[in-house]
Write a protein that holds these residues in place. Structure first.
Motif, PDB file in Angstrom:
ATOM      1  N   THR A 107       0.842  -1.197   0.000  1.00  0.00           N
ATOM      2  CA  THR A 107       0.000   0.000   0.000  1.00  0.00           C
ATOM      3  C   THR A 107       0.877   1.246   0.000  1.00  0.00           C
ATOM      4  OG1 THR A 107      -0.327   0.487   2.356  1.00  0.00           O
ATOM      5  CG2 THR A 107      -1.700  -1.244   1.376  1.00  0.00           C
ATOM      6  N   GLU A 108       0.253   2.379  -0.318  1.00  0.00           N
ATOM      7  CA  GLU A 108       0.999   3.638  -0.390  1.00  0.00           C
ATOM      8  C   GLU A 108       1.683   3.972   0.925  1.00  0.00           C
ATOM      9  OE1 GLU A 108      -2.623   4.392  -3.120  1.00  0.00           O
ATOM     10  OE2 GLU A 108      -1.935   2.921  -1.661  1.00  0.00           O
ATOM     11  N   ALA A 109       1.094   3.518   2.043  1.00  0.00           N
ATOM     12  CA  ALA A 109       1.662   3.821   3.360  1.00  0.00           C
ATOM     13  C   ALA A 109       2.741   2.819   3.764  1.00  0.00           C
ATOM     14  CB  ALA A 109       0.550   3.832   4.403  1.00  0.00           C
ATOM     15  N   GLY A 110       2.996   1.812   2.919  1.00  0.00           N
ATOM     16  CA  GLY A 110       3.934   0.768   3.307  1.00  0.00           C
ATOM     17  C   GLY A 110       5.376   1.208   3.328  1.00  0.00           C
ATOM     18  N   ILE A 111       5.762   2.071   2.385  1.00  0.00           N
ATOM     19  CA  ILE A 111       7.144   2.554   2.353  1.00  0.00           C
ATOM     20  C   ILE A 111       7.208   3.805   3.223  1.00  0.00           C
ATOM     21  CG2 ILE A 111       9.029   3.380   0.899  1.00  0.00           C
ATOM     22  CD1 ILE A 111       7.989   1.696  -1.338  1.00  0.00           C
ATOM     23  N   ALA A 112       7.332   3.571   4.515  1.00  0.00           N
ATOM     24  CA  ALA A 112       7.318   4.674   5.479  1.00  0.00           C
ATOM     25  C   ALA A 112       8.135   4.276   6.699  1.00  0.00           C
ATOM     26  CB  ALA A 112       5.888   5.008   5.889  1.00  0.00           C
ATOM     27  N   TYR A 113       8.725   5.267   7.329  1.00  0.00           N
ATOM     28  CA  TYR A 113       9.490   5.046   8.556  1.00  0.00           C
ATOM     29  C   TYR A 113       8.531   4.919   9.724  1.00  0.00           C
ATOM     30  CZ  TYR A 113      12.472   6.065  12.566  1.00  0.00           C
ATOM     31  OH  TYR A 113      13.117   6.018  13.769  1.00  0.00           O
ATOM     32  N   ARG A 114       8.802   3.957  10.591  1.00  0.00           N
ATOM     33  CA  ARG A 114       8.003   3.779  11.803  1.00  0.00           C
ATOM     34  C   ARG A 114       8.923   3.857  13.012  1.00  0.00           C
ATOM     35  NH1 ARG A 114       6.819  -0.203  15.399  1.00  0.00           N
ATOM     36  NH2 ARG A 114       4.720  -0.241  16.310  1.00  0.00           N
ATOM     37  N   LEU A 143      26.751 -12.674   0.746  1.00  0.00           N
ATOM     38  CA  LEU A 143      26.036 -12.969  -0.495  1.00  0.00           C
ATOM     39  C   LEU A 143      25.750 -11.683  -1.284  1.00  0.00           C
ATOM     40  CD1 LEU A 143      23.516 -15.647   0.837  1.00  0.00           C
ATOM     41  CD2 LEU A 143      25.562 -16.032  -0.566  1.00  0.00           C
ATOM     42  N   PRO A 144      25.457 -11.807  -2.578  1.00  0.00           N
ATOM     43  CA  PRO A 144      25.142 -10.618  -3.377  1.00  0.00           C
ATOM     44  C   PRO A 144      23.835  -9.976  -2.916  1.00  0.00           C
ATOM     45  CG  PRO A 144      25.649 -12.521  -4.772  1.00  0.00           C
ATOM     46  CD  PRO A 144      25.489 -13.036  -3.381  1.00  0.00           C
ATOM     47  N   GLY A 145      23.666  -8.714  -3.297  1.00  0.00           N
ATOM     48  CA  GLY A 145      22.446  -8.005  -2.930  1.00  0.00           C
ATOM     49  C   GLY A 145      21.284  -8.349  -3.833  1.00  0.00           C
ATOM     50  N   PHE A 146      20.210  -7.563  -3.708  1.00  0.00           N
ATOM     51  CA  PHE A 146      18.978  -7.787  -4.455  1.00  0.00           C
ATOM     52  C   PHE A 146      18.730  -6.639  -5.433  1.00  0.00           C
ATOM     53  CE2 PHE A 146      17.885  -9.738  -0.228  1.00  0.00           C
ATOM     54  CZ  PHE A 146      17.776 -11.055  -0.657  1.00  0.00           C
ATOM     55  N   VAL A 147      17.822  -6.894  -6.368  1.00  0.00           N
ATOM     56  CA  VAL A 147      17.232  -5.845  -7.190  1.00  0.00           C
ATOM     57  C   VAL A 147      15.812  -5.640  -6.679  1.00  0.00           C
ATOM     58  CG1 VAL A 147      16.482  -5.138  -9.495  1.00  0.00           C
ATOM     59  CG2 VAL A 147      18.611  -6.441  -9.207  1.00  0.00           C
ATOM     60  N   PHE A 148      15.514  -4.438  -6.214  1.00  0.00           N
ATOM     61  CA  PHE A 148      14.201  -4.126  -5.663  1.00  0.00           C
ATOM     62  C   PHE A 148      13.338  -3.463  -6.727  1.00  0.00           C
ATOM     63  CE2 PHE A 148      16.823  -4.574  -1.938  1.00  0.00           C
ATOM     64  CZ  PHE A 148      15.990  -5.147  -0.992  1.00  0.00           C
ATOM     65  N   LEU A 149      12.130  -3.988  -6.884  1.00  0.00           N
ATOM     66  CA  LEU A 149      11.162  -3.458  -7.848  1.00  0.00           C
ATOM     67  C   LEU A 149       9.846  -3.187  -7.118  1.00  0.00           C
ATOM     68  CD1 LEU A 149      11.885  -6.027 -10.710  1.00  0.00           C
ATOM     69  CD2 LEU A 149      12.649  -3.649 -10.637  1.00  0.00           C
ATOM     70  N   PRO A 150       9.807  -2.147  -6.293  1.00  0.00           N
ATOM     71  CA  PRO A 150       8.593  -1.863  -5.527  1.00  0.00           C
ATOM     72  C   PRO A 150       7.468  -1.376  -6.440  1.00  0.00           C
ATOM     73  CG  PRO A 150      10.184  -0.103  -5.228  1.00  0.00           C
ATOM     74  CD  PRO A 150      10.881  -1.177  -6.016  1.00  0.00           C
ATOM     75  N   CYS A 151       6.245  -1.781  -6.123  1.00  0.00           N
ATOM     76  CA  CYS A 151       5.082  -1.399  -6.933  1.00  0.00           C
ATOM     77  C   CYS A 151       4.122  -0.481  -6.178  1.00  0.00           C
ATOM     78  CB  CYS A 151       4.335  -2.651  -7.393  1.00  0.00           C
ATOM     79  SG  CYS A 151       5.307  -3.723  -8.469  1.00  0.00           S
ATOM     80  N   GLU A 152       4.545   0.021  -5.030  1.00  0.00           N
ATOM     81  CA  GLU A 152       3.697   0.940  -4.279  1.00  0.00           C
ATOM     82  C   GLU A 152       3.458   2.218  -5.088  1.00  0.00           C
ATOM     83  OE1 GLU A 152       5.450  -1.817  -1.271  1.00  0.00           O
ATOM     84  OE2 GLU A 152       6.199  -0.766  -3.025  1.00  0.00           O
ATOM     85  N   LEU A 153       2.269   2.768  -4.970  1.00  0.00           N
ATOM     86  CA  LEU A 153       1.874   3.908  -5.789  1.00  0.00           C
ATOM     87  C   LEU A 153       2.306   5.228  -5.159  1.00  0.00           C
ATOM     88  CD1 LEU A 153      -1.722   2.765  -6.824  1.00  0.00           C
ATOM     89  CD2 LEU A 153       0.382   2.654  -8.173  1.00  0.00           C
ATOM     90  N   ILE A 154       3.608   5.381  -5.002  1.00  0.00           N
ATOM     91  CA  ILE A 154       4.154   6.649  -4.535  1.00  0.00           C
ATOM     92  C   ILE A 154       5.288   7.056  -5.475  1.00  0.00           C
ATOM     93  CG2 ILE A 154       3.560   6.216  -2.114  1.00  0.00           C
ATOM     94  CD1 ILE A 154       6.557   5.647  -1.623  1.00  0.00           C
ATOM     95  N   ASP A 155       5.540   8.347  -5.538  1.00  0.00           N
ATOM     96  CA  ASP A 155       6.617   8.840  -6.379  1.00  0.00           C
ATOM     97  C   ASP A 155       7.964   8.374  -5.835  1.00  0.00           C
ATOM     98  OD1 ASP A 155       7.820  10.270  -8.427  1.00  0.00           O
ATOM     99  OD2 ASP A 155       7.871  12.154  -7.287  1.00  0.00           O
TER     100      ASP A 155
END
Length: 424
Positions: A107-114, A143-155
């Motif tokens: 959700t849009e609120a998921g990528i947020a600091y808590r 180990l190697p890192g990841f490629v992140f492809l977030p789909c949350e609807l925020i800029d």
């Protein structure tokens, strides 16, 4: 087919990811030598993972619209992990080098600091904090890192996820070497996603191949714009599978395209349509007068202000009109009309100003849409900040136009253009 699996960690088991990312992985597996499997992480305590696991990760996706209907069994989900029930299983994902990509829709609120999340929590509550502890385990194992492809609807969803992960790392006292590894060995892509997913068909009887409590429904159209290196297509060969995925160094122009054409068309249409008694977007598309007004706004006045190739813009716009006409989606005008002043400022006003700059005249249909917006706020039933509604209803037109609180600048220069429609 490839025998080497590329494993994907997916934060979220909801309808959107299953009708968008998981469907794309299914297509990749079928049409290319890609061999992808998804592990779903349930990001909150209560979710659908138990239901999904009971079906061995299989479910039916139904795409439908003016184009027709297609049913497809999606079977790329290999397993589900519930961090609140089995935190060790969650951390074990970091220990498997076959995991390469991380997708999410929290959700849009998921990528947020808590505030208050700690690394010793099992798990921390916020999504970025969960990512931080997963990355720390990965780092500790070399180990190697990841490629992140977030789909949350925020800029700038990727940049924001990265920023908050690093904020936790510093707050928790993780070593500088870890912070350097996160920045150097992990790729956080900004993305733009576009597909209407209507989810479980609650009021319909749909025949499926097996008892399916996880049926998902969507439109046909899909678009995923990923701001990242072209080398991504060597690992995720979307281009070879015929999927509408764009990997670009500049996502912003595609965001502008969506905001100006799709969202701008909505905001231009809605007040005028509501004043004329329409209820849904589809009704407007089907009506000769409203449909023509919509096309004039898009093709004559919005597209000429954008910088992508004209053929590409027109193709996108044609798809927008097909989507608006989807008989399976009831998009109510009253829902789109919520907070129309702020929406107009972002979605339509830039097209008016850019059109005037490029052609030394004002766009007739978009200016008319502006006049209808003001009339709707004066005589209709707008849902917005009462103070804004009061300004528009009580102040003279010239004062409304010069009010910078409403528009971010004075629009008094539009007075003559708007005034001509006051009584039309």
């Amino acid at each position: 087919m490839s025998t080497t699996e590329t494993n994907i960690i997916q934060f979220g088991e909801g309808g959107f990811l299953r009708a968008f990312v998981d469907w794309m992985i299914q297509i990749l597996n079928e049409k290319t030598d890609f061999c992808g499997k998804v592990t779903v992480v349930q990001p909150i305590r209560e979710g659908l993972c138990d239901v999904l696991a009971a079906q061995n990760g299989r479910y039916t996706l139904i795409m439908r619209g003016a184009e027709g209907m297609e049913k497809r069994i999606i079977d790329v989900i290999a397993n589900c992990v519930k961090p609140y029930d089995a935190f060790d299983q969650y951390l074990a994902l970091a220990e498997d080098p076959s995991y390469r990509f991380v997708v999410s829709n929290t959700t849009e609120a998921g990528i947020a600091y808590r505030e208050g999340d700690r690394p010793e929590d099992m798990p921390p509550e916020s999504f970025p904090a969960k990512v931080a502890v997963l990355l720390k385990r990965r780092f500790d194992l070399g180990l190697p890192g990841f490629v992140f492809l977030p789909c949350e609807l925020i800029d700038k969803n990727g940049e924001n996820l990265r920023r908050i992960v690093l904020q936790y790392a510093k707050e928790w006292g993780y070593p500088a070497e870890f912070i350097d590894w996160v920045e150097r060995e992990n790729v956080f892509c900004n993305t733009l996603v576009d597909r209407i997913v209507t989810g479980y068909p609650k009021d319909e009887e749909i025949e499926t191949e097996f008892p399916d409590r996880m049926i998902d429904t969507s439109e046909y159209f899909h678009l995923w714009v990923i701001e990242g290196p072209q080398a991504l297509l060597q690992e995720l060969p979307f281009d070879k599978a015929g999927l509408n995925v764009i990997v670009t160094a500049d996502l912003e122009r595609y965001r502008t395209r969506k905001v100006r054409i799709l969202n701008g068309a909505h905001t231009s249409l809605v007040p005028y349509a509501l004043l004329n008694g329409f209820e849904t977007v589809k009704e407007c598309v089907d009506d000769p007068k409203m449909g023509q007004f919509l096309q004039d706004c898009i093709f004559e006045e919005i597209i000429p202000t954008l910088d992508l190739p004209e053929a590409e813009l027109k193709d996108y716009a044609e798809n927008v009109l097909v989507r608006f006409a989807n008989p399976y989606i009831k998009h109510y005008l009253t829902s789109i009309a919520l907070n129309s002043i702020s929406k107009f400022r972002v979605r339509v006003l830039p097209s008016i100003l850019e059109y005037q700059r490029r052609f030394a005249k004002f766009p007739e249909h978009l200016v008319f849409a502006f006049a209808m917006l003001l009339r709707f706020y004066r005589v209709g039933e707008p849902k917005d900040d009462p103070a804004l509604i009061d300004i528009i209803r009580t102040a003279p037109l010239r004062d409304v136009l010069r009010n910078t609180t409403l528009w971010g600048q004075s629009l008094e220069f539009l007075y003559e253009e708007v005034a001509q429609y006051e009584n039309s």
